[in-house]
Design a protein around this motif. Sequence first.
Motif, short mmCIF file in Angstrom:
data_model
loop_
_atom_site.label_atom_id
_atom_site.label_comp_id
_atom_site.label_asym_id
_atom_site.label_seq_id
_atom_site.Cartn_x
_atom_site.Cartn_y
_atom_site.Cartn_z
N GLY A 59 0.86 -1.07 -0.06
CA GLY A 59 -0.01 0.00 -0.15
C GLY A 59 0.92 1.22 -0.12
O GLY A 59 2.15 1.16 0.04
N LEU A 82 -5.01 7.46 -0.79
CA LEU A 82 -4.69 6.27 0.11
C LEU A 82 -4.82 4.94 -0.94
O LEU A 82 -6.11 4.83 -1.40
CB LEU A 82 -5.22 6.19 1.28
CG LEU A 82 -5.15 4.71 2.14
CD1 LEU A 82 -3.86 4.42 2.62
CD2 LEU A 82 -6.15 4.70 3.36
N VAL A 84 -4.29 0.43 -1.14
CA VAL A 84 -3.86 -0.72 -0.65
C VAL A 84 -4.28 -1.80 -1.51
O VAL A 84 -5.47 -1.88 -2.15
CB VAL A 84 -4.73 -1.23 0.66
CG1 VAL A 84 -4.38 -2.53 1.35
CG2 VAL A 84 -4.17 -0.07 1.84
N GLN A 89 -6.29 -5.96 1.46
CA GLN A 89 -6.97 -5.15 2.24
C GLN A 89 -7.75 -6.01 3.44
O GLN A 89 -7.65 -7.18 3.60
CB GLN A 89 -8.55 -4.76 1.10
CG GLN A 89 -7.74 -3.74 0.34
CD GLN A 89 -8.78 -3.24 -1.03
OE1 GLN A 89 -9.81 -3.64 -0.79
NE2 GLN A 89 -8.21 -2.25 -1.68
N GLY A 94 -3.89 -0.32 5.63
CA GLY A 94 -4.51 1.09 5.46
C GLY A 94 -4.40 1.75 6.86
O GLY A 94 -3.77 2.94 6.85
#
Length: 180
Positions: A59, A82, A84, A89, A94
């Motif tokens: 990420g 942002l 990821v 995820q 994150g």
Amino acid sequence: MDIRQTTAADFIKVKAVHQEAFGPEEGPVIVSLLDELLPDPTAAPILSLLAEDGPRVLGHVLFTNVVIQGAEPVAARILAPLAVLPSAQKQGVGRQLVEAGLKQLRDAGGELVFVLGDPAYYTRFGFQPAGARGLKAPHPIPVEHAEAWMVQELCSGVLGRVMGEVEASQVLNRREYWIG
């Protein structure tokens, strides 16, 4: 997992993470934003962090400079974007990127951080509606999404003392990035 500041050599990896995370429709838009945003002098100083598991990039998060018009000068940044990888995820990547970025900004004397994002996600980090605090987004946010424009105070006593319209960097301040 390690989180570190990016280098120029990481740029291809950073773009690949955003392309995959945002998919075929939004990915190219975000990659184009990064292509223009990273060298934008009005975005500086920036904080760009990469999450890695060994050689695998998981990420990336970027914080860039903002100015609050009509207010006393404050050290303020905006978190955008942002990303990821889909395969990473819901594993805290994150969260760790955002927390590391907020800590580094706080340690460096940062006072405020803004984000336009999912309130259910960002309120976990202490973000709260910015409009209600007298801090307007660079472009109007539709009423139904007003809660998505958020701010976090990194230095006690700044919220309530500072109000005005936030101006992002020249690249991020473009209207197309604010209309969903």
